[in-house]
Structures are given as structure tokens and as C-alpha cells.
Scaffold this active site. Structure first.
Site, PDB file in Angstrom:
ATOM      1  N   CYS A  20     -96.886 -47.261  15.564  1.00 17.72           N
ATOM      2  CA  CYS A  20     -96.468 -47.944  16.801  1.00 17.72           C
ATOM      3  C   CYS A  20     -95.615 -47.079  17.730  1.00 17.72           C
ATOM      4  O   CYS A  20     -96.042 -46.769  18.841  1.00 17.72           O
ATOM      5  CB  CYS A  20     -95.730 -49.228  16.463  1.00 17.72           C
ATOM      6  SG  CYS A  20     -96.834 -50.447  15.738  1.00 17.72           S
TER       7      CYS A  20
ATOM      8  N   LYS B 219     -92.472 -44.755   6.496  1.00 17.81           N
ATOM      9  CA  LYS B 219     -91.218 -45.438   6.155  1.00 17.81           C
ATOM     10  C   LYS B 219     -91.415 -46.166   4.842  1.00 17.81           C
ATOM     11  O   LYS B 219     -92.552 -46.261   4.357  1.00 17.81           O
ATOM     12  CB  LYS B 219     -90.787 -46.373   7.266  1.00 17.81           C
ATOM     13  CG  LYS B 219     -91.682 -47.578   7.468  1.00 17.81           C
ATOM     14  CD  LYS B 219     -91.008 -48.497   8.462  1.00 17.81           C
ATOM     15  CE  LYS B 219     -91.738 -49.812   8.547  1.00 17.81           C
ATOM     16  NZ  LYS B 219     -91.071 -50.752   9.400  1.00 17.81           N
TER      17      LYS B 219
ATOM     18  N   PHE C 207     -94.241 -58.404  16.996  1.00 18.56           N
ATOM     19  CA  PHE C 207     -93.029 -57.599  16.805  1.00 18.56           C
ATOM     20  C   PHE C 207     -92.741 -57.315  15.328  1.00 18.56           C
ATOM     21  O   PHE C 207     -91.682 -56.781  15.006  1.00 18.56           O
ATOM     22  CB  PHE C 207     -91.822 -58.308  17.430  1.00 18.56           C
ATOM     23  CG  PHE C 207     -91.953 -58.470  18.922  1.00 18.56           C
ATOM     24  CD1 PHE C 207     -91.660 -57.419  19.787  1.00 18.56           C
ATOM     25  CD2 PHE C 207     -92.403 -59.659  19.475  1.00 18.56           C
ATOM     26  CE1 PHE C 207     -91.801 -57.557  21.160  1.00 18.56           C
ATOM     27  CE2 PHE C 207     -92.549 -59.811  20.846  1.00 18.56           C
ATOM     28  CZ  PHE C 207     -92.249 -58.751  21.697  1.00 18.56           C
TER      29      PHE C 207
ATOM     30  N   THR D 175    -101.045 -54.353  20.861  1.00 18.17           N
ATOM     31  CA  THR D 175    -100.155 -53.806  21.886  1.00 18.17           C
ATOM     32  C   THR D 175    -101.018 -53.117  22.929  1.00 18.17           C
ATOM     33  O   THR D 175    -101.701 -52.128  22.619  1.00 18.17           O
ATOM     34  CB  THR D 175     -99.179 -52.798  21.245  1.00 18.17           C
ATOM     35  OG1 THR D 175     -98.483 -53.473  20.190  1.00 18.17           O
ATOM     36  CG2 THR D 175     -98.193 -52.259  22.269  1.00 18.17           C
TER      37      THR D 175
ATOM     38  N   VAL E   2    -101.552 -56.025  11.305  1.00 16.63           N
ATOM     39  CA  VAL E   2    -101.168 -57.179  12.120  1.00 16.63           C
ATOM     40  C   VAL E   2    -102.120 -58.354  11.903  1.00 16.63           C
ATOM     41  O   VAL E   2    -101.687 -59.491  11.685  1.00 16.63           O
ATOM     42  CB  VAL E   2    -101.111 -56.784  13.620  1.00 16.63           C
ATOM     43  CG1 VAL E   2    -101.016 -58.010  14.508  1.00 16.63           C
ATOM     44  CG2 VAL E   2     -99.904 -55.881  13.854  1.00 16.63           C
TER      45      VAL E   2
ATOM     46  N   LYS F 275     -93.273 -55.986  25.207  1.00 16.80           N
ATOM     47  CA  LYS F 275     -93.576 -55.289  23.949  1.00 16.80           C
ATOM     48  C   LYS F 275     -93.298 -53.781  24.075  1.00 16.80           C
ATOM     49  O   LYS F 275     -92.632 -53.179  23.225  1.00 16.80           O
ATOM     50  CB  LYS F 275     -95.043 -55.535  23.568  1.00 16.80           C
ATOM     51  CG  LYS F 275     -95.525 -54.746  22.378  1.00 16.80           C
ATOM     52  CD  LYS F 275     -94.809 -55.109  21.090  1.00 16.80           C
ATOM     53  CE  LYS F 275     -95.155 -54.126  19.977  1.00 16.80           C
ATOM     54  NZ  LYS F 275     -94.409 -54.355  18.762  1.00 16.80           N
TER      55      LYS F 275
HETATM   56  N1  LIG Z   1     -98.848 -52.010  12.458  1.00 12.43           N
HETATM   57  C1  LIG Z   1     -97.752 -52.519  12.996  1.00 12.43           C
HETATM   58  O1  LIG Z   1     -96.670 -52.471  12.433  1.00 12.43           O
HETATM   59  C2  LIG Z   1     -97.825 -53.216  14.330  1.00 12.43           C
HETATM   60  C3  LIG Z   1     -96.748 -53.989  14.762  1.00 12.43           C
HETATM   61  C4  LIG Z   1     -96.834 -54.617  16.005  1.00 12.43           C
HETATM   62  C5  LIG Z   1     -97.952 -54.449  16.788  1.00 12.43           C
HETATM   63  N2  LIG Z   1     -98.972 -53.663  16.366  1.00 12.43           N
HETATM   64  C6  LIG Z   1    -100.162 -53.536  17.204  1.00 12.43           C
HETATM   65  O2  LIG Z   1    -101.175 -54.378  16.677  1.00 12.43           O
HETATM   66  C7  LIG Z   1    -102.459 -53.772  16.860  1.00 12.43           C
HETATM   67  C8  LIG Z   1    -103.144 -53.622  15.517  1.00 12.43           C
HETATM   68  O3  LIG Z   1    -102.421 -52.714  14.750  1.00 12.43           O
HETATM   69  P1  LIG Z   1    -102.675 -52.532  13.189  1.00 12.43           P
HETATM   70  O4  LIG Z   1    -101.636 -51.605  12.692  1.00 12.43           O
HETATM   71  O5  LIG Z   1    -102.814 -53.870  12.556  1.00 12.43           O
HETATM   72  O6  LIG Z   1    -104.107 -51.796  13.230  1.00 12.43           O
HETATM   73  P2  LIG Z   1    -105.035 -51.396  12.008  1.00 12.43           P
HETATM   74  O7  LIG Z   1    -105.625 -50.102  12.363  1.00 12.43           O
HETATM   75  O8  LIG Z   1    -104.286 -51.551  10.722  1.00 12.43           O
HETATM   76  O9  LIG Z   1    -106.163 -52.516  12.008  1.00 12.43           O
HETATM   77  C9  LIG Z   1    -107.073 -52.695  13.040  1.00 12.43           C
HETATM   78  C10 LIG Z   1    -108.308 -53.379  12.463  1.00 12.43           C
HETATM   79  O10 LIG Z   1    -109.163 -53.762  13.561  1.00 12.43           O
HETATM   80  C11 LIG Z   1    -110.490 -53.557  13.149  1.00 12.43           C
HETATM   81  N3  LIG Z   1    -111.368 -53.529  14.330  1.00 12.43           N
HETATM   82  C12 LIG Z   1    -111.503 -52.536  15.250  1.00 12.43           C
HETATM   83  N4  LIG Z   1    -112.382 -52.915  16.208  1.00 12.43           N
HETATM   84  C13 LIG Z   1    -112.796 -54.158  15.897  1.00 12.43           C
HETATM   85  C14 LIG Z   1    -113.679 -55.078  16.511  1.00 12.43           C
HETATM   86  N5  LIG Z   1    -114.293 -54.805  17.654  1.00 12.43           N
HETATM   87  N6  LIG Z   1    -113.892 -56.267  15.927  1.00 12.43           N
HETATM   88  C15 LIG Z   1    -113.266 -56.577  14.751  1.00 12.43           C
HETATM   89  N7  LIG Z   1    -112.400 -55.759  14.123  1.00 12.43           N
HETATM   90  C16 LIG Z   1    -112.171 -54.557  14.698  1.00 12.43           C
HETATM   91  C17 LIG Z   1    -110.445 -52.274  12.338  1.00 12.43           C
HETATM   92  O11 LIG Z   1    -111.588 -52.126  11.524  1.00 12.43           O
HETATM   93  C18 LIG Z   1    -109.140 -52.481  11.564  1.00 12.43           C
HETATM   94  O12 LIG Z   1    -109.371 -53.135  10.328  1.00 12.43           O
HETATM   95  C19 LIG Z   1    -102.197 -52.445  17.580  1.00 12.43           C
HETATM   96  O13 LIG Z   1    -102.328 -52.650  18.951  1.00 12.43           O
HETATM   97  C20 LIG Z   1    -100.750 -52.151  17.224  1.00 12.43           C
HETATM   98  O14 LIG Z   1    -100.125 -51.349  18.188  1.00 12.43           O
HETATM   99  C21 LIG Z   1     -98.951 -53.049  15.146  1.00 12.43           C
END
Ligand SMILES: NC(=O)c1ccc[n+]([C@@H]2O[C@H](COP(=O)([O-])OP(=O)(O)OC[C@H]3O[C@@H](n4cnc5c(N)ncnc54)[C@H](O)[C@@H]3O)[C@@H](O)[C@H]2O)c1
Length: 436
Positions: free
Chosen positions: A261, A321, A153, A122, A12, A205
Site C-alpha cells: 500500500c 511487516k 483502511f 484504493t 482486502v 484514502k
Molecule cells: N492489502 C492491504 O493491506 C490493503 C489495505 C487497504 C486497501 N488496499 C487496497 O485494496 C485493493 C486490493 O488489495 P489486496 O492487497 O487485497 O490485493 P491482492 O493482490 O491481494 O488481491 C487482488 C485479487 O483480485 C483478483 N482480481 C484481479 N482482477 C480481477 C477481476 N477482474 N475480477 C476478479 N478478481 C480479480 C486477483 O486475482 C487477486 O486475487 C488495492 O487497491 C489495495 O491498494 C489494500
């Protein structure tokens, strides 16, 4: 042009930062993972997302996109700080907010000017207020700020298009001016903007993800009934989907959802309900049906092979997926573990998730392509509906297998055609065509 700090360079955060840079803003993307930042500074991306590498390069070259591990650098001159850190599943199904807490504390410690903190992660309903409390209590001296919820989203695999052409932008805040400033950032996307309060935005969400997961579990339940009664769920879904009140999306029966998610978000919503003394029975059924699909599929394999002990089973697709390398809660992991525990030799291949698979699937023999997986296998399981599996040379596949058994967890193939070719083919919910 706005100065935006994006915290977290995962699926994200990296997409959000890069897309906002592409829209002409100046972005500093920050992560506590020093290796990720060092690699990004060398042009190496931490994730696979179609089109992202090129867009990152373009915006780095243009001087609009920077990477750092330093909060003081990232927050210098920032008008907005987007929190996009992970919120994984906690021990009791709740969302684990430790990364959000650390990010909020670091923002409080390093902000030097008024700031709008935008929560993209989220997070459970009420987290926006909690983040505001943390920032207020950890600031060395009071500096004004607002918290705005802006849930994301996007879907992995289509993330750039989803970000640039969203169905809607949802913004929640107790401060209308702050929400309006975040709305301005999104105006070039020309999507409807819903402005509401913090808690409602956070709930939108969860409700959206729970609804989509429900559609998939619904069609899987229908698939299992179809299978017993001799109807074909693919045709049923098509026939249902023409009704605009129903729609065709998320009505693909198969191995069910996985990923980063739906699993954690449906559980987190159920957890929130339970804590409030509610009885989230629909959400619980949605979860149960989903994970049953994986077991039902293994049952079909046992039907075909009598036992999997000593057999070689090939998994086609390992990511949860297509078009992503994300393997969080991918069905392939549970299938591989179950099959290995029952004494099978498991082989696997995925077009992009091989590096991740190497870490998550110990003992699984990773292959160069689908044909190497098929070679000497007693059965193939289609785990992920990658395009390249849709038109495999099935004559070659059949010739190289020890036994021509295909259990199709994504209903990629036409049962009648495969049976005519001599395969023992089982799909999900394919009615009287499903007894190969
Ligand atoms: N992946 C998806 O498709 C998607 C879609 C919509 C929403 N979300 C939501 O978005 C959020 C992020 O998901 P993601 O899949 O991108 O996660 P991810 O695990 O791919 O990435 C998270 C990143 O945050 C970093 N991080 C953790 N703590 C930190 C801090 N204190 N300071 C700086 N960086 C830090 C980690 O090192 C990592 O690189 C989640 O809440 C997820 O539910 C994800």
C-alpha cells in the site's frame, strides 16, 4: 441479511467478504484466479492473515460464504458488488487500473438487476466516475446502478480486528440513498461514518496513507540526526508520542515502510499531483527518505564487515511487516539483491512468508528458524519485527555466528545489552549506543 458479491479474494476482498458473512450476510466471493478459488473451496487460503482461516471455515460451513470464478453466479441476486481487486503501481508511478476496468466491464456484462457497486480498492481520485462510465457504456441494456466509494483502511496482520472495529467508515457517492444503503451494511460495526462525495472519499484514502508514511519517514529522518548527535530515537519517539497532538503510532524508526500500500499509494498521489501541474515536494521527500533507509542499513553492515563480498549475511524476517506473508516491496528483497550483487551469500527466515520468499528471493538460502540463519553467519540483519525474534537466545546466536555482528533494522534490541554480550550492534538512530 444482504446478498453481497465481493470481487477479488486477496487481502482486502477475502477479509471483507468473510467479515460481512460473519455479520450474517450472504456473500459470494469471486476471483479470476481459478487456482485461488479452487483452493478456497478446499479450505486452503491464498494469504496468511491471523484468524482468517477459522472465520472462513465457520462461514462456509454456515452457508453464508461461497466462492466462484463466474460473474453471472456471483451477481445473481446481489444487492451490492464490492470491487476489491489490486491497483498496483504502473510504469510512471500511477495506479494501474487494468483490474478495476476488467471488473467494471464484467459487472456491466453480467448484472441483471439494479446494483450498488462499491469500490474498496484504493483508486485515483475520479475513478468512481470512470467506473460508472464504463458500466454505463458496457451494459447490453440499461439497468440502474450507483457507484459508492468505500475505501479500506485495514492493515495486514490485524485485518479482522481492523475490519470489525474500524476507526471510521468513509463513504463517497453522488447518490445519498446509495451511500446510506452501504452505511446500513456497516452499522453493526458502530464506527463513525463519514458520508461525502466520490472524489473526496477517494482522496481521504490517499491522504491517510500518505500521512502515515510521512510519520515513518519523519521519525527516520529524526533517527539519522539522533545518530549523528548522540540521542536515542526510541526515547525521542516515546517522549514525543505522549503529546496527544502527535501520538505514538507510526513513530518507529528503522528500515522504513514497504508492502502493498504505502509505496504505491504515496507514488500514485504524487503522480496525480504532478499531472495537475502541482509540485508534491513533501511526498517526494517522504519516498526518498524511505528508500534511503535501506541503503543506510547496508552502509552500516559494510562499516562492520569492511566488505560483504564472500561474507554470509542472515536476514531475520522477510515479510514487509510482522503477522503477514505479504512481501510486496519488502525491504528484505532489496537488501538480499544488493548483498548478492556485492558477492555475499544470503540466508533468510520468516515465520510465515517462506513460500512467498521461495518465489521472490532466488539464491537466498531459506532456513528453518532464526538459529539456522545465525549458524556460521558473519552478520544478521533484523528486517521484520516478528515477536519470536524479540526474545531469541542471543547467547546461542552469538556462539553459532562466525562474527557477532547484528544490524537491527527494527530497533528490537537494547544496544547496551547487546554490546555487553560482545555483539557489534548497530540499530537505527540509537545515538551514542550505536557505535558497536
Ligand atoms: N492489502 C492491504 O493491506 C490493503 C489495505 C487497504 C486497501 N488496499 C487496497 O485494496 C485493493 C486490493 O488489495 P489486496 O492487497 O487485497 O490485493 P491482492 O493482490 O491481494 O488481491 C487482488 C485479487 O483480485 C483478483 N482480481 C484481479 N482482477 C480481477 C477481476 N477482474 N475480477 C476478479 N478478481 C480479480 C486477483 O486475482 C487477486 O486475487 C488495492 O487497491 C489495495 O491498494 C489494500
Amino acid at each position: 441479511m444482504k446478498n453481497i458479491c465481493v470481487i477479488g479474494v486477496g487481502y482486502v476482498g477475502l477479509v471483507t467478504g468473510t467479515c460481512f458473512a460473519d455479520l450474517g450476510n450472504r456473500i459470494t466471493a469471486l476471483d479470476i484466479n481459478a487456482e485461488r478459488i479452487a483452493n478456497l473451496n478446499k479450505g486452503i487460503l491464498p494469504i496468511y492473515e491471523p484468524g482468517l482461516e477459522e472465520m472462513v471455515k465457520r462461514n462456509v460451513t454456515a452457508g453464508r460464504l461461497h466462492f466462484t470464478t463466474e460473474y453471472s453466479t456471483a451477481l445473481r441476486d446481489a444487492d451490492f458488488a464490492f470491487i476489491a481487486v489490486g491497483t498496483p503501481e504502473g510504469v510512471d508511478g500511477e495506479a494501474d487500473l487494468q483490474y478495476v476496468r476488467t471488473a467494471a466491464e464484467a459487472i456491466a456484462a453480467h448484472m441483471t438487476a439494479p446494483l450498488i457497486i462499491v469500490n474498496k480498492s484504493t483508486v485515483p481520485v475520479g475513478t468512481g466516475d470512470w467506473v460508472a462510465d464504463i458500466v454505463r457504456s458496457k451494459q447490453p441494456k440499461p439497468i440502474p446502478f450507483n457507484v459508492v466509494s468505500c475505501p479500506e483502511f485495514l492493515a495486514e496482520g490485524t485485518a479482522l480486528a481492523d475490519f470489525m472495529n474500524p476507526g471510521r467508515t468513509v463513504l463517497g457517492s453522488l447518490d445519498r440513498d446509495a451511500a446510506a444503503k452501504v452505511a446500513d451494511l456497516h452499522l453493526p460495526l458502530r464506527a463513525p461514518i463519514v458520508i461525502t462525495d466520490l472524489r473526496t472519499a477517494e482522496m481521504i484514502k490517499y491522504a491517510s496513507n500518505a500521512f502515515l508514511a510521512t510519520k515513518i519517514s519523519f521519525i527516520n529522518e529524526i533517527a539519522n540526526i539522533c545518530e549523528a548527535l548522540g540521542a536515542d530515537v526510541k526515547e525521542v519517539a516515546a517522549g514525543m508520542g505522549y503529546d496527544p497532538r502527535i501520538g505514538r503510532h507510526f513513530l518507529n524508526a528503522g528500515l522504513g515502510w514497504g508492502g502493498s500500500c504505502f509505496p504505491k499509494d504515496v507514488k500514485a498521489l504524487a503522480h496525480m499531483a504532478n499531472v495537475q501541474g502541482k509540485h508534491p515536494q513533501l511526498l517526494q521527500a517522504v519516498i526518498d527518505i524511505n528508500y534511503d533507509q535501506r541503503r543506510l542499513l547496508i552502509g552500516k553492515l559494510r562499516d562492520q564487515l569492511t566488505t560483504v563480498n564472500g561474507k554470509t549475511i542472515g536476514l531475520l524476517g522477510l515479510a514487509f511487516k510482522p503477522n503477514t506473508d505479504d512481501m510486496r516491496d519488502a525491504p528484505s528483497i532489496e537488501l538480499a539483491q544488493t548483498l548478492q550483487a556485492e558477492g555475499a551469500l544470503v540466508k533468510g527466515y520468516d515465520p510465515v512468508a517462506m513460500t512467498v520468499a521461495g518465489r521472490l528471493l532466488p539464491g537466498v538460502r531459506l532456513c528453518e528458524d532464526a538459529y539456522e540463519v545465525a549458524q556460521d553467519s558473519d552478520a544478521l540483519i533484523i528486517c521484520t519485527e516478528w515477536n519470536e525474534f524479540k526474545q531469541l537466545d542471543l547467547v546461542r546466536v552469538k556462539r553459532s555466528m562466525k562474527q557477532p555482528v547484528i544490524v537491527d533494522g527494527r530497533n528490537l534490541y537494547d544496544p547496551a545489552h547487546l554490546q555487553k554480550m560482545g555483539f557489534h550492534y548497530r540499530g537505527v538512530g540509537r545515538g551514542y549506543n550505536n557505535k558497536g
